[in-house]
Design an enzyme around this catalytic site. Structure first.
Site: not given
Ligand SMILES: *[C@@H]1O[C@H](CO)[C@@H](O)[C@H](O)[C@H]1NC(C)=O
Ligand SMILES: *[C@@H]1O[C@H](CO)[C@@H](O)[C@H](O)[C@H]1NC(C)=O
Ligand SMILES: *[C@@H]1O[C@H](CO)[C@@H](O)[C@H](O)[C@H]1NC(C)=O
Ligand SMILES: *[C@@H]1O[C@H](CO)[C@@H](O)[C@H](O)[C@H]1NC(C)=O
Ligand SMILES: *[C@@H]1O[C@H](CO)[C@@H](O)[C@H](O)[C@H]1NC(C)=O
Ligand SMILES: *[C@@H]1O[C@H](CO)[C@@H](O)[C@H](O)[C@H]1NC(C)=O
Ligand SMILES: *[C@@H]1O[C@H](CO)[C@@H](O)[C@H](O)[C@H]1NC(C)=O
Ligand SMILES: *[C@@H]1O[C@H](CO)[C@@H](O)[C@H](O)[C@H]1NC(C)=O
Length: 635
Positions: A325, A440
């Site tokens: 990420g 996320d």
């Protein structure tokens, strides 16, 4: 127990270092004022410098008309990254305005850069007066011999620097190694660079005799030496310290500073002795300073940059596990043989802010069998490195979306994964003392250990990267297309229910083996969520089943999972169940009773879609798609 103490001490040391070793910046300001026109020009000049710093370590420029013209330059130490240089200059530009509010000339040094301006042109002109020497807290045992070695290496480097205005080098000293660096501003000629460095070297006996490390700040040059390779990113046992002879222009609070500093030194000393003792008692392991590099005790969360370079073969491409990420992830093997995954992130925060360190220490406290363990970290310039336990079976997306690999994931295993995920998220939301919203969740953030137990990774990162707004509206959207709840994707509103949504998407992906993002069945079922919801309402839920599951999967269990998944992805955040209800429902069929039929999921988040008749949100959707795609450079 010991770990707790070490953490406490680490926080203490950091707090202390933030409060009392707050210098740099060090500055020299003139007291003469110049007019407002000059100051407007100065503001403009200072604002422009950070943009140049993103591509160059040195730059000189000027701004404005004849008498009000301002001349300025900056220099970053050559070993730092461009990004770190840019951050450093941005900070320096702010600080110099704050600390020298009405000066017609000033110079200011940060940890790894300097900035200087004047109302007269000073480029290429050497002025070697007013140097500032800064020494370290500790003394060496043979100061005379040490200073003569230091002198020799610095003289050698001075000769070398005439080529590039920069040189680093090392020389052995007893069991230790002296690491040294010299650098000049690039407007100087080679001769003036030597002169500048020579005068800086002459400063050392006065400020720093016998100290294990020192730096001298001069207007046009810089030198530093330590027992550890600071220019390779290693961090020393203590920050550079302040038993110093501040220049004549330094502020008058010097004596109060001395008191704070002595107090701090005592506290620090005690802290370090405590750390020493505890590690010694526990492991009979000494707190080595071999090769001059800081080796923290095993329990300390700090891992020095040098060790991480060694562990990952200098972050070689062959060690790269993937792009996560917030940055690349490397596999590494620590010196004790432990396999780890190292995430390399660039941060905007200046080197190791207290807040950031505290955040990391808090995340390290989160311990759950369904969370990937954070073992340690390192802060290096504008970068931070997080060291995680290594997960040999990789991430769920790789397994799930490859038919060959998915065939080996039987129903029982998939149920275990769903259950583990639910428990991990529940722990983040409610059971840990910190209420953490992941923000996320997605298949690539679910890692599997050697027994295929799922572990969630990247938790807590959103908070560090997007700030501390809590359950609120946030300008920064972290998240991944396909998993973002509509209220989050469109309005930036997030809550634990946005995580529940992402979990629901994951459940549907796990039981179907299909990605939500990119799924298209028909015009009326443009997404996996819509498709599943239509099947459910038509009483044909079993048709959703991944054909690869075969007979291992009982119909009622499958439908229960599908039902839970659909409840979690309902468009209205309020009617989505909490993670604790989800865990109950997974365990116990009767817990389903409290929830009615799932309401409609958002048929597409962030895609223009008017298939289902007039949709009041459709315009907003298309706008948000642009936003969403723009802020998603990843996956
Ligand atoms: C500002 O500096 C310039 C150049 O030294 C000088 O000519 C001018 O008079 C100064 N202005 C003021 C207001 O001091
Ligand atoms: C420095 O920045 C200015 C303004 O942002 C720009 O015009 C100039 O080209 C830059 N110079 C270099 C060498 O990057
Ligand atoms: C930078 O300094 C050099 C002299 O060392 C000078 O010739 C040049 O014009 C300066 N650059 C700017 C943009 O002022
Ligand atoms: C420079 O002088 C010109 C004419 O006097 C003026 O228009 C311009 O705004 C001035 N520029 C700056 C940056 O002061
Ligand atoms: C060096 O700079 C200082 C401070 O600006 C100034 O007082 C001094 O005159 C300068 N010396 C030389 C030789 O330029
Ligand atoms: C280091 O040496 C200096 C001067 O030689 C002395 O003033 C100072 O107290 C010493 N510091 C320590 C920690 O021994
Ligand atoms: C400095 O250079 C001389 C000659 O080049 C060399 O003999 C000596 O070992 C060097 N010293 C250090 C400390 O690097
Ligand atoms: C420290 O600075 C003062 C002036 O502020 C100077 O007189 C003194 O010699 C300096 N001491 C050392 C050890 O450099």
């Amino acid at each position: 127990m010991v770990r707790k103490y070490v953490e406490l001490l680490v926080i203490l040391v950091w707090l202390v270092s933030q409060v009392c070793f707050a210098d740099p910046p060090y500055e020299i300001c003139s007291s003469h004022e110049n007019g407002t026109a000059f100051h407007n020009n100065l503001n403009n000049l200072l604002q422009s410098l950070p943009s140049n710093a993103s591509s160059s370590k040195f730059y000189n420029t000027s701004y404005g008309n004849a008498t009000e013209r301002v001349y300025g330059l900056y220099m970053c130490l050559n070993f730092i990254s461009n990004k770190a240089c840019q951050n450093c200059i941005a900070t320096a530009a702010e600080d110099i305005l704050k600390l020298c509010p009405q000066s017609h000339e000033a110079v200011l040094w940060e940890e790894s850069c300097q900035i200087r301006y004047s109302n007269t042109i000073f480029f290429s002109k050497l002025n070697a007066t007013g140097n500032i020497g800064k020494d370290n807290l500790q003394n060496v045992s043979e100061p005379h011999k040490f200073q003569s070695s230091v002198n020799q290496i610095l003289s050698n480097l001075t000769a070398t620097a005439s080529a590039n205005m920069y040189a680093t080098g090392e020389a052995p000293f007893g069991d230790e190694t002296i690491y040294a660096l010299v650098q000049c501003t690039r407007d100087l000629s080679a001769t003036d660079c030597s002169k500048c460095l020579k005068s800086a070297i002459e400063e050392i006996p006065g400020c720093c005799y016998g100290s294990i490390g020192a730096r001298v700040l001069s207007r046009s040059c810089y030198l530093r030496y330590e027992f550890y390779p600071f220019y390779l990113g290693a961090t020393g046992p203590l920050s550079p310290s302040p038993r110093t002879n501040q220049s004549k222009n330094a502020d008058s609070s010097t004596s109060s500073k001395v008191w704070i500093i002595s107090g701090t030194a005592v506290v620090l000393g005690l802290a370090i002795i405590l750390i020493y003792c505890m590690c010694f008692i526990r492991n009979k392991k000494t707190y080595m300073r071999g090769q001059g590099v800081f080796h923290p005790p095993e329990d300390s969360p700090y891992i020095d940059f040098g060790s991480l370079c060694v562990a990952t073969n200098n972050f070689s491409d062959s060690n790269k596990l993937g792009q996560g990420g917030f940055g690349p992830v490397y596999k590494g093997i620590l010196s004790n043989g432990q396999e780890v995954a190292i995430k390399r992130l660039s941060t905007n925060s200046e080197q190791g802010s207290e807040e950031f360190i505290n955040e990391i220490l808090l995340i390290m406290k989160l311990q759950h069998k369904n969370l990937v363990k954070l073992l340690g970290f390192c802060v290096d310039g504008g970068e931070m490195l997080l060291v995680y336990e290594y997960m040999p079976s990789g991430s769920l997306d790789v397994l799930l979306f490859d038919p060959k690999k998915r065939a080996k994931l039987g129903w029982k295993k998939r149920l275990d994964i769903i259950d583990g995920l639910a428990r991990g998220i529940l722990y983040l939301h409610e059971d840990s003392r910190l209420k953490i919203i992941h923000r996320d969740l997605k298949a690539s953030n679910v890692l599997l250990d050697s027994n295929m137990n799922p572990k969630i990774s990247d938790f807590g990162m959103a908070k560090i990267f997007a700030g501390n707004e809590g359950e609120a509206n946030t300008g920064t959207i972290v998240g991944t297309y396909g998993y973002m709840a509509p209220e989050y994707a469109m309005e930036g509103l997030y809550s634990i229910k946005s995580d529940v949504f992402a979990f629901g998407v994951l459940v549907l992906e796990i039981i179907t083996g299909k990605r939500n993002a990119g799924f298209f069945h028909s015009k009326s079922s443009p997404s996996l969520l819509a498709y599943a919801w239509h099947l459910w309402n038509d009483g044909k839920g079993v048709e959703l089943k991944d054909p690869l599951l075969g007979d291992s999967c009982q119909e009622d269990e499958f439908l229960r999972c599908m039902n839970i998944g659909l409840l979690c992805v309902q468009e209205d955040a309020y009617v989505r169940p909490s993670m604790s209800s989800v865990v109950l429902m997974l365990k116990n069929e009767s817990a389903m009773a409290g929830h009615g039929q799932p309401e409609r999921p958002p048929f597409s988040v962030g895609k223009f879609n008017d298939i289902d008749g007039p949709n009041p949100h459709s315009k907003q959707c298309s706008i948000s798609f642009l936003t969403v795609s723009e802020i998603l450079p990843r996956d």
